[in-house]
Motif scaffolding. Structure first.
Motif, PDB file in Angstrom:
ATOM      1  N   HIS A  59      53.266  30.037  48.177  1.00 39.59           N
ATOM      2  CA  HIS A  59      53.673  30.825  49.337  1.00 39.59           C
ATOM      3  C   HIS A  59      53.722  32.322  49.060  1.00 39.59           C
ATOM      4  N   ALA A  60      53.238  32.756  47.927  1.00 37.05           N
ATOM      5  CA  ALA A  60      53.247  34.182  47.595  1.00 37.05           C
ATOM      6  C   ALA A  60      52.237  34.938  48.456  1.00 37.05           C
ATOM      7  N   PHE A  61      52.508  36.213  48.682  1.00 34.53           N
ATOM      8  CA  PHE A  61      51.596  37.059  49.456  1.00 34.53           C
ATOM      9  C   PHE A  61      51.838  38.502  49.051  1.00 34.53           C
ATOM     10  N   GLN A  62      51.094  39.424  49.648  1.00 37.33           N
ATOM     11  CA  GLN A  62      51.238  40.842  49.344  1.00 37.33           C
ATOM     12  C   GLN A  62      51.626  41.618  50.597  1.00 37.33           C
ATOM     13  N   ILE A  63      52.401  42.686  50.399  1.00 33.40           N
ATOM     14  CA  ILE A  63      52.832  43.522  51.505  1.00 33.40           C
ATOM     15  C   ILE A  63      52.954  44.950  50.986  1.00 33.40           C
TER      16      ILE A  63
ATOM     17  N   THR B  39      50.998  45.459  47.732  1.00 31.05           N
ATOM     18  CA  THR B  39      49.548  45.415  47.973  1.00 31.05           C
ATOM     19  C   THR B  39      48.772  46.097  46.852  1.00 31.05           C
ATOM     20  N   GLN B  40      49.434  46.964  46.098  1.00 33.43           N
ATOM     21  CA  GLN B  40      48.764  47.655  44.995  1.00 33.43           C
ATOM     22  C   GLN B  40      48.862  46.890  43.674  1.00 33.43           C
ATOM     23  N   ASP B  41      49.498  45.746  43.706  1.00 29.54           N
ATOM     24  CA  ASP B  41      49.632  44.907  42.512  1.00 29.54           C
ATOM     25  C   ASP B  41      48.428  43.976  42.432  1.00 29.54           C
ATOM     26  N   ASN B  42      47.608  44.157  41.407  1.00 31.11           N
ATOM     27  CA  ASN B  42      46.374  43.376  41.282  1.00 31.11           C
ATOM     28  C   ASN B  42      46.515  42.175  40.359  1.00 31.11           C
ATOM     29  N   THR B  43      47.708  41.907  39.861  1.00 33.06           N
ATOM     30  CA  THR B  43      47.884  40.751  38.986  1.00 33.06           C
ATOM     31  C   THR B  43      47.746  39.461  39.790  1.00 33.06           C
ATOM     32  N   ALA B  44      47.354  38.400  39.115  1.00 38.10           N
ATOM     33  CA  ALA B  44      47.104  37.115  39.779  1.00 38.10           C
ATOM     34  C   ALA B  44      48.425  36.479  40.219  1.00 38.10           C
TER      35      ALA B  44
ATOM     36  N   LYS C  62      55.399  37.079  56.201  1.00 35.55           N
ATOM     37  CA  LYS C  62      54.726  38.383  56.148  1.00 35.55           C
ATOM     38  C   LYS C  62      54.720  39.049  57.525  1.00 35.55           C
ATOM     39  N   THR C  63      54.432  38.291  58.562  1.00 33.53           N
ATOM     40  CA  THR C  63      54.402  38.853  59.915  1.00 33.53           C
ATOM     41  C   THR C  63      55.781  39.328  60.336  1.00 33.53           C
TER      42      THR C  63
ATOM     43  N   LEU D 138      57.698  49.063  53.413  1.00 33.61           N
ATOM     44  CA  LEU D 138      58.915  48.257  53.398  1.00 33.61           C
ATOM     45  C   LEU D 138      60.109  49.100  52.951  1.00 33.61           C
ATOM     46  N   TYR D 139      59.916  49.881  51.903  1.00 34.33           N
ATOM     47  CA  TYR D 139      60.994  50.734  51.382  1.00 34.33           C
ATOM     48  C   TYR D 139      61.453  51.735  52.446  1.00 34.33           C
TER      49      TYR D 139
END
Length: 705
Positions: free
Chosen positions: A362-366, A350-355, A252-253, A371-372
């Protein structure tokens, strides 16, 4: 100058370097380290500078390689660095103002030494240099059974993910930030924010960049092996143990470093630079300590400008992307899939609220929008195109998001420009751009939407002035141009196959084709027809000439003929798919077809094309008849009007239905055989301030990048 070195040539005689590489062990508590690490210099900004530095210090490095197993001085230096980095997180009450500066300098020296060590020895030998055990004395590495390699790797990852850059609003509550604010108050009349912000950014930017660079160096053993490295001590540390829980944070970083494109601070602006009055922080705090190794020695000179490349880009963003690509392409172990690739495959918006799935830790949000935007802006570089390919191919969340964008032209146009300038790009970059198009054209929604996007004045397209054209028609033009270039220059079957597959995927959705795009489709078929006739003639002449002689072998014209006929059939299928599914949307294609109707005559009775020619022959006959009925000397506008009327009148059931043309990109078996040399060629050619002797490189030839 005393202990200082005023030129590169004097470095081998520098007393601090001589002591570091000498025969005497140096404890990590020795005051020597304060002397060695108290230097100021302009960080090298290109490989040429580092080549000079490496050549000047090679004797020192060789001496250290020889003597370190007995002295353990490399281990002492690493322990000093580790102790300095621990101080980075101390409370606001800490009064040691040198720790960031000395940590950066220590890491720079470690990185330079590691690069030499790794290029000259196996990982097993390298490990011995990290596991020195002192026979006596207060410091004993072996006594604590410490593994300094893992400790150093873990520390580097922590530095990358935890040290802030210049984002004050994100860190104003941290003790680290409060301490720096308190230190700067009173020293600068401009206030804390103006004075502190730039200085903090400078020193944290530098140490973050150095940490990323050192991780790349740690993994560079692959450069010195012809075969793909599948078993590695460094890989094992990064994919297991203490480093593993940091996988998602590191990925992510690195992605955010790429997204932010934070520019490099100008040289000579370090937080601990010497002040104009000569007092300087170094002299105020460490009075009596020698001024160190490179106070005077500066690559490029004090205040010199960074290279043009660095003025236009972010070294940290570039280096972070290279590290990300290297990590993502580490090979799986028998018991563990590559966790960095897993993280890249599964991160969400980051706007995806699904579990998150419990199967992937190792999943994360960005932020996908950021990014696009970065991906659209950075496609001129191989590494950004390779990242885009990886994300579209491996991460379904990213692919779904990209295909749903209403500004898809911002991504597609840079890709088309890569293909358009095919003669200026390396073949790998062209392949990646083409495969990206193939992946995008697998989606029917994409194939429809690109014909709805109208572009104006495409300045880089030089063959013809395009004042207004749809994105879909431009895509067709560029892909056809790539095919024609390949036919006359490289003759790469792989390139042909993927170009034709992309056109085939789009063909059923062709809409309102630009007249020039329609002409180029038929012109490509004309070129193929001429090539087919030429090879057929050569084969016939060769056969006749061989009747009187049994000694000379026949050229393999049959294979060439088969390849050309495969391409011709694919082009006929593409034309047929458009006519069958969207005839009434494409009068310009029908016009071009009628204008060059004689081209198709020879293929009517050819056994390889008879079936696919039925629809094309029917369309030509139907519209030719209507034009004859309309009279002679018709204007272009009148012909198009007749075609549009005829398209409505032509019964659809008269056109034979064929299976839908659909091709899907699939990676070949053992993709690492392609991607790992490619990634490391990018590191070799593009990494900021990293130089390797080309004679030492085994993984690829020097022209493969």
């Amino acid at each position: 100058m005393g202990a200082n070195s005023s030129s590169i040539s004097e470095l081998p005689e520098n007393e601090y370097l001589q002591k570091l590489s000498g025969s005497e062990p140096i404890s990590e508590n020795d005051p020597f380290w304060n002397q060695l690490l108290s230097f100021s210099f302009t960080t090298p900004t290109n490989s040429a500078d580092l080549k000079l530095l490496e050549e000047a210090t090679i004797s020192v490095c060789k001496s250290l390689v020889e003597k370190n197993p007995r002295t353990g001085n490399l281990g002492s230096l690493i322990k000093v660095f580790l102790s300095r980095t621990k101080e980075l997180k101390i409370s606001a009450e800490c009064q040691n103002h040198l720790f960031i500066w000395q940590a950066h300098n220590a890491l720079f020296i470690i990185c330079c030494l590691l690069k030499v060590f790794i290029s000259r020895m196996s990982e097993e030998e390298l490990q011995l240099h990290f596991t020195y055990e002192e026979k006596a004395g207060p410091s004993s590495y072996g006594a604590e059974c410490e593994d300094l390699i893992e400790e150093l790797l873990f520390c580097l990852i922590q530095l990358i993910v935890e040290i802030p850059l210049l984002y004050p609003c994100q860190h104003t509550d941290s003790n680290w930030w409060k301490w720096l604010c308190s230190w700067y108050r009173g020293r600068y009349s401009g206030g804390v924010t103006s004075a502190l912000g730039y200085a903090v950014r400078d020193i944290t930017y530098s140490i973050s960049l150095e940490a990323v660079t050192t991780l790349i160096v740690f993994l560079s053993c692959q450069l010195f092996h012809k075969e793909i490295v599948r078993e590695s001590i460094i890989h094992r540390y990064l994919m297991h143990g203490r480093c593993l829980p940091y996988t998602s944070r590191l990925v992510k970083t690195l992605l955010y470093n790429f997204i932010r494109q934070e520019r490099s601070p100008p040289p000579g602006t370090h937080v601990f630079q010497q002040q104009t009055d000569g007092g300087g922080l170094l002299y105020g705090i460490a009075s009596g300590v020698a001024t160190g190794l490179w106070t005077v020695f500066t690559l490029g000179g004090v205040g010199s400008k960074a290279s043009a490349q660095l003025e236009q880009c972010s070294p940290l963003a570039s280096q972070s992307l290279l590290l990300l690509l290297v990590l993502a392409n580490l090979t799986d172990t028998p018991d563990t899939p590559n966790p960095y690739r897993q993280a890249i495959m599964s991160f969400k918006n980051t706007q995806d609220n699904t579990a998150f799935s419990s199967s992937n830790p190792h999943a994360f949000q960005i932020n996908f929008n950021s990014l696009y935007t970065a991906l659209c802006d950075q496609q001129k570089s191989d590494q950004a195109t390779l990242l885009l390919y990886m994300l579209l191919h491996q991460n379904s969340n990213v692919r779904t998001y990209v295909l749903a964008r209403t500004d898809i032209e911002n991504l597609v146009l840079p890709i088309l420009e890569i293909l358009y300038h095919v003669e200026e790009r390396n073949s790998h970059h062209v392949y990646m751009a083409l495969i990206i198009l193939l992946i995008l054209t697998e989606d029917d929604g994409f194939n429809r939407s690109i014909h709805e996007v109208i572009l104006k004045n495409i300045t880089w397209y030089a063959e013809r002035v395009l004042t207004e054209i749809s994105l879909g028609s431009l895509l067709i033009l560029v892909v056809i141009r790539t095919i024609q270039y390949n036919m006359t220059r490289t003759r790469d079957k792989y390139l042909h196959t993927n170009c034709l597959a992309a056109l085939a995927n789009m063909s059923a959705q062709f809409r309102s084709l630009h007249q020039y795009a329609a002409q180029r489709i038929i012109s490509l078929f004309s070129l193929l027809s001429k090539k087919h006739n030429k090879v057929l003639e050569q084969a016939t002449q060769s056969l006749r000439g061989s009747l009187g002689s049994n000694d000379s072998p026949l050229p393999d014209y049959a294979q060439d003929l088969n390849v050309i006929e495969e391409v011709i059939r694919m082009m006929l299928e593409i034309i047929n798919s458009c006519l069958t599914n969207s005839l009434h949307h494409n009068p310009n294609l029908v016009y071009a077809l009628l204008y060059k109707r004689d081209l198709f005559e020879q293929f009517r009775t050819h056994p390889s094309f008879q079936d696919i020619m039925q629809n094309i022959d029917l369309v030509i006959s139907f519209f030719s008849s209507r034009l004859e009925q309309a009279g002679a000397e018709l204007s272009v506008e009148r012909v198009l009007e007749i075609i549009k009327q005829g398209a409505v009148a032509l019964p659809k059931d008269r056109l034979r239905k064929f299976p839908e043309l659909k091709f899907k990109y699939v990676e070949e078996e053992q993709p690492e055989e392609f991607f790992i040399p490619y990634v490391w060629s990018l590191v070799y050619n593009s990494a900021v301030a990293l130089y390797w002797n080309p004679r030492d490189i085994q993984l690829f030839t020097m022209d493969s990048g």
